[in-house]
Design a protein around this motif. Sequence first.
Motif, PDB file in Angstrom:
ATOM      1  N   GLY A   8       0.823  -1.207   0.000  1.00 39.41           N
ATOM      2  CA  GLY A   8       0.000   0.000   0.000  1.00 39.41           C
ATOM      3  C   GLY A   8       0.857   1.256   0.000  1.00 39.41           C
ATOM      4  N   ALA A   9       1.917   1.261   0.795  1.00 42.21           N
ATOM      5  CA  ALA A   9       2.840   2.409   0.824  1.00 42.21           C
ATOM      6  C   ALA A   9       3.520   2.573  -0.531  1.00 42.21           C
ATOM      7  N   PHE A  10       3.945   1.467  -1.124  1.00 46.81           N
ATOM      8  CA  PHE A  10       4.599   1.491  -2.436  1.00 46.81           C
ATOM      9  C   PHE A  10       3.658   2.111  -3.477  1.00 46.81           C
ATOM     10  N   GLN A  11       2.420   1.652  -3.491  1.00 46.87           N
ATOM     11  CA  GLN A  11       1.438   2.170  -4.450  1.00 46.87           C
ATOM     12  C   GLN A  11       1.107   3.636  -4.194  1.00 46.87           C
ATOM     13  N   ALA A  12       0.967   4.030  -2.923  1.00 47.37           N
ATOM     14  CA  ALA A  12       0.646   5.415  -2.585  1.00 47.37           C
ATOM     15  C   ALA A  12       1.782   6.355  -2.986  1.00 47.37           C
ATOM     16  N   LEU A  13       3.011   5.933  -2.741  1.00 48.57           N
ATOM     17  CA  LEU A  13       4.152   6.763  -3.143  1.00 48.57           C
ATOM     18  C   LEU A  13       4.187   6.940  -4.652  1.00 48.57           C
ATOM     19  N   ARG A  14       3.976   5.856  -5.365  1.00 50.70           N
ATOM     20  CA  ARG A  14       3.942   5.937  -6.837  1.00 50.70           C
ATOM     21  C   ARG A  14       2.821   6.855  -7.315  1.00 50.70           C
ATOM     22  N   ALA A  15       1.646   6.749  -6.714  1.00 53.30           N
ATOM     23  CA  ALA A  15       0.496   7.565  -7.119  1.00 53.30           C
ATOM     24  C   ALA A  15       0.767   9.055  -6.909  1.00 53.30           C
ATOM     25  N   GLN A  16       1.549   9.377  -5.892  1.00 55.47           N
ATOM     26  CA  GLN A  16       1.880  10.772  -5.598  1.00 55.47           C
ATOM     27  C   GLN A  16       3.141  11.232  -6.332  1.00 55.47           C
ATOM     28  N   LYS A  17       3.662  10.369  -7.223  1.00 59.58           N
ATOM     29  CA  LYS A  17       4.872  10.679  -8.010  1.00 59.58           C
ATOM     30  C   LYS A  17       6.098  10.892  -7.113  1.00 59.58           C
ATOM     31  N   ILE A  18       6.108  10.228  -5.969  1.00 65.07           N
ATOM     32  CA  ILE A  18       7.273  10.258  -5.087  1.00 65.07           C
ATOM     33  C   ILE A  18       8.191   9.131  -5.532  1.00 65.07           C
ATOM     34  N   ARG A  19       9.409   9.480  -5.867  1.00 60.99           N
ATOM     35  CA  ARG A  19      10.341   8.504  -6.440  1.00 60.99           C
ATOM     36  C   ARG A  19      11.044   7.701  -5.343  1.00 60.99           C
ATOM     37  N   ILE A  20      11.067   6.398  -5.554  1.00 62.18           N
ATOM     38  CA  ILE A  20      11.747   5.472  -4.653  1.00 62.18           C
ATOM     39  C   ILE A  20      13.029   5.030  -5.372  1.00 62.18           C
ATOM     40  N   PRO A  21      14.185   5.184  -4.868  1.00 61.57           N
ATOM     41  CA  PRO A  21      14.624   5.706  -3.582  1.00 61.57           C
ATOM     42  C   PRO A  21      15.106   7.162  -3.646  1.00 61.57           C
ATOM     43  N   GLN A  22      14.974   7.813  -4.778  1.00 61.81           N
ATOM     44  CA  GLN A  22      15.519   9.166  -4.915  1.00 61.81           C
ATOM     45  C   GLN A  22      14.913  10.150  -3.917  1.00 61.81           C
ATOM     46  N   ASP A  23      13.586  10.082  -3.708  1.00 62.31           N
ATOM     47  CA  ASP A  23      12.918  11.001  -2.792  1.00 62.31           C
ATOM     48  C   ASP A  23      12.729  10.407  -1.400  1.00 62.31           C
ATOM     49  N   ILE A  24      12.540   9.104  -1.334  1.00 62.03           N
ATOM     50  CA  ILE A  24      12.292   8.419  -0.061  1.00 62.03           C
ATOM     51  C   ILE A  24      12.725   6.958  -0.200  1.00 62.03           C
TER      52      ILE A  24
END
Length: 91
Positions: A8-24
């Motif tokens: 759920g966290a992975f999907q929510a971060l993607r939906a908000q265009k938060i880049r993993i691991p560059q942003d978080i």
Amino acid sequence: SNNLITVGAFQALRAQKIRIPQDISLVGFDETTWGNVVEPSLTIISQPTEEIGRSAIELLFQRIETPSRPYKKLILQGSLQIRGSSVKPPL
């Protein structure tokens, strides 16, 4: 946290265009069936599942053999499996 919360966290971060691991960085607890097939692959803290099972059976047999035996607290060591979803922070 567990796999459902982690996905759920992975999907929510993607939906908000938060880049993993560059942003978080994202780290899950326990191995997942999907952790190695997503990009980036998921960093996890893995549990020693075989040792957990073996210890549980051993403690159960001890309890059956001696029901009045004192309770035993057992702490087993997990291990960090660093993969693509986490990066070392800049100095």
